[in-house]
Design a protein around this motif. Structure first.
Motif, PDB file in Angstrom:
ATOM      1  N   VAL A  86       8.834  -5.458  -5.196  1.00  9.95           N
ATOM      2  CA  VAL A  86       7.432  -4.638  -5.169  1.00  9.95           C
ATOM      3  C   VAL A  86       7.914  -3.370  -5.636  1.00  9.95           C
ATOM      4  CG1 VAL A  86       5.812  -3.538  -3.642  1.00  9.95           C
ATOM      5  CG2 VAL A  86       7.027  -5.731  -2.877  1.00  9.95           C
ATOM      6  N   PRO A  87       7.237  -2.911  -6.674  1.00  6.26           N
ATOM      7  CA  PRO A  87       7.248  -1.789  -7.477  1.00  6.26           C
ATOM      8  C   PRO A  87       7.050  -0.414  -6.681  1.00  6.26           C
ATOM      9  CG  PRO A  87       5.237  -2.572  -8.083  1.00  6.26           C
ATOM     10  CD  PRO A  87       5.786  -3.634  -7.360  1.00  6.26           C
ATOM     11  N   TRP A  88       7.951   0.479  -7.025  1.00  6.98           N
ATOM     12  CA  TRP A  88       7.706   1.862  -5.915  1.00  6.98           C
ATOM     13  C   TRP A  88       6.727   2.669  -6.442  1.00  6.98           C
ATOM     14  CZ3 TRP A  88      10.900   2.983  -2.336  1.00  6.98           C
ATOM     15  CH2 TRP A  88      12.281   2.171  -2.236  1.00  6.98           C
TER      16      TRP A  88
ATOM     17  N   GLN B   7       0.786  -1.165   0.271  1.00  4.74           N
ATOM     18  CA  GLN B   7       0.002   0.016  -0.167  1.00  4.74           C
ATOM     19  C   GLN B   7       1.053   1.156   0.133  1.00  4.74           C
ATOM     20  OE1 GLN B   7      -3.769   0.473   1.972  1.00  4.74           O
ATOM     21  NE2 GLN B   7      -3.741  -1.905   2.631  1.00  4.74           N
ATOM     22  N   GLY B   8       1.999   1.173   0.194  1.00  4.17           N
ATOM     23  CA  GLY B   8       3.002   2.094   0.286  1.00  4.17           C
ATOM     24  C   GLY B   8       3.511   2.439  -1.191  1.00  4.17           C
ATOM     25  N   SER B   9       3.206   1.441  -2.183  1.00  2.63           N
ATOM     26  CA  SER B   9       3.869   1.711  -3.716  1.00  2.63           C
ATOM     27  C   SER B   9       2.804   2.375  -4.421  1.00  2.63           C
ATOM     28  CB  SER B   9       3.595   0.089  -4.178  1.00  2.63           C
ATOM     29  OG  SER B   9       3.920   0.453  -5.706  1.00  2.63           O
ATOM     30  N   VAL B  10       3.561   3.550  -4.981  1.00  4.29           N
ATOM     31  CA  VAL B  10       2.727   4.765  -5.556  1.00  4.29           C
ATOM     32  C   VAL B  10       1.998   3.914  -6.779  1.00  4.29           C
ATOM     33  CG1 VAL B  10       2.813   6.926  -7.070  1.00  4.29           C
ATOM     34  CG2 VAL B  10       3.664   6.572  -4.594  1.00  4.29           C
TER      35      VAL B  10
ATOM     36  N   LEU C 139      12.724  -2.939   2.680  1.00  7.82           N
ATOM     37  CA  LEU C 139      11.534  -2.600   3.037  1.00  7.82           C
ATOM     38  C   LEU C 139      10.780  -4.118   2.852  1.00  7.82           C
ATOM     39  CD1 LEU C 139      11.676   0.822   1.213  1.00  7.82           C
ATOM     40  CD2 LEU C 139      10.723   0.580   3.508  1.00  7.82           C
ATOM     41  N   MET C 140       9.970  -4.366   3.841  1.00  5.19           N
ATOM     42  CA  MET C 140       9.344  -5.671   3.516  1.00  5.19           C
ATOM     43  C   MET C 140       7.713  -5.586   3.535  1.00  5.19           C
ATOM     44  SD  MET C 140       9.527  -8.956   3.585  1.00  5.19           S
ATOM     45  CE  MET C 140      11.181  -8.909   4.056  1.00  5.19           C
ATOM     46  N   ASP C 141       7.313  -6.174   2.388  1.00  6.24           N
ATOM     47  CA  ASP C 141       5.586  -6.202   2.505  1.00  6.24           C
ATOM     48  C   ASP C 141       5.432  -7.640   2.883  1.00  6.24           C
ATOM     49  OD1 ASP C 141       3.155  -6.249   1.616  1.00  6.24           O
ATOM     50  OD2 ASP C 141       3.693  -6.657  -0.559  1.00  6.24           O
ATOM     51  N   PRO C 142       4.693  -7.796   3.991  1.00 12.36           N
ATOM     52  CA  PRO C 142       4.405  -9.046   4.455  1.00 12.36           C
ATOM     53  C   PRO C 142       3.191  -9.879   3.554  1.00 12.36           C
ATOM     54  CG  PRO C 142       3.335  -7.510   5.868  1.00 12.36           C
ATOM     55  CD  PRO C 142       4.079  -6.755   4.920  1.00 12.36           C
TER      56      PRO C 142
ATOM     57  N   LYS D 229       3.191   4.829   4.552  1.00 10.01           N
ATOM     58  CA  LYS D 229       3.844   3.854   4.001  1.00 10.01           C
ATOM     59  C   LYS D 229       4.665   4.447   2.955  1.00 10.01           C
ATOM     60  CE  LYS D 229       3.115   0.584   7.251  1.00 10.01           C
ATOM     61  NZ  LYS D 229       4.207  -0.080   8.200  1.00 10.01           N
ATOM     62  N   SER D 230       3.990   5.099   2.197  1.00 12.42           N
ATOM     63  CA  SER D 230       5.027   5.716   1.014  1.00 12.42           C
ATOM     64  C   SER D 230       6.196   6.678   1.678  1.00 12.42           C
ATOM     65  CB  SER D 230       4.258   6.650   0.117  1.00 12.42           C
ATOM     66  OG  SER D 230       3.114   5.581  -0.600  1.00 12.42           O
TER      67      SER D 230
END
Length: 235
Positions: free
Chosen positions: A233-235, A143-146, A184-187, A161-162
């Motif tokens: 994970v894409p930014w 959810q922090g990925s733009v 930066l970990m996405d669970p 998160k961004s």
């Protein structure tokens, strides 16, 4: 703490993902220090009682810089010249799904301080305790990925998160010579208080992948934004 075993400090380990990560690292042979807020009994205390001394519990309010500095001094004395292999910051909050124009200033400040500013303060303060080939990690989210945000919603949580991701990017650029791994970990979408009951994964399904991804990235300097399956994970 055993000199031959890997050692980790998990910030925010009283329940759900943080507690699960502490338990999984123990299962994999690590020594673990976990932090909890306040003085009440938690699942981490119960886990420590069955750990044969391999898990110890520290009290920390992560948003209080003085407490973070005091933790640094306590751990520096306890480690007595030894280093941690992993510092991982798990703590985060959400305050509901409001459009950003309806978010009170106090709520905005609380979430940003907890989810973005405080994890970075922890990393900055405690990084001297981590070995040069060790890992500094924070729990982020897709959810922090733009670029992945095509549906909106959860405006404040997404923004926090961004912001965390951007601050980690700034940290990595400012410390480009650092040989530590930055994660930066996405669970994944996990059934926690934040993820909700409809989420795809249980804590037990997410955490082994988180631990495996942490272990696989050891010795790979630079910043990596990855998920619990090790995918970028894409930014």
């Amino acid at each position: 703490m055993n000199d031959t075993r890997r050692s980790a400090l998990v910030i925010g380990a009283s329940r759900t993902l943080g507690l699960g990560l502490a338990a999984e690292l123990l299962r994999r042979g690590w020594d673990v220090i976990g932090t909890v807020r306040g003085g009440g009994r938690t699942g981490l205390h119960e886990l420590a009682e069955t750990s044969d001394g391999r898990l110890t519990v520290e009290s920390l309010e992560m948003t209080d810089p003085e407490q973070v500095a005091a933790l640094h001094e306590r751990l520096r004395g306890r480690l007595a010249g030894r280093s941690l292999d992993l510092l991982f910051v798990n703590a985060a909050i959400t305050r509901g799904d409001l459009p950003i124009g309806e978010v009170p200033t106090e709520m905005f400040t609380e979430v940003m301080v907890t989810n973005a500013l405080s994890p970075m303060r922890v990393l900055e303060t405690l990084r001297p305790l981590v070995a040069p080939d060790g890992t500094l990690g924070v729990m982020s989210s897709d959810q922090g990925s733009v670029s992945l945000n095509t549906e909106g919603g959860q405006d404040l949580y997404r923004a926090s998160k961004s912001a965390l991701n951007q601050l980690m990017r700034c940290y990595a650029a400012r410390n480009a010579e650092d040989t530590r791994t930055l994660l930066l970990m996405d669970p994944g979408w996990v059934r926690t208080e934040l993820g909700g009951p409809e989420a795809e994964l249980s804590v037990e399904e997410s955490v082994p992948g988180v631990a495996e991804t942490i272990e696989r990235h050891r010795g790979k300097p630079g910043l990596h934004f990855v998920d619990h399956e090790g995918q970028v994970v894409p930014w």
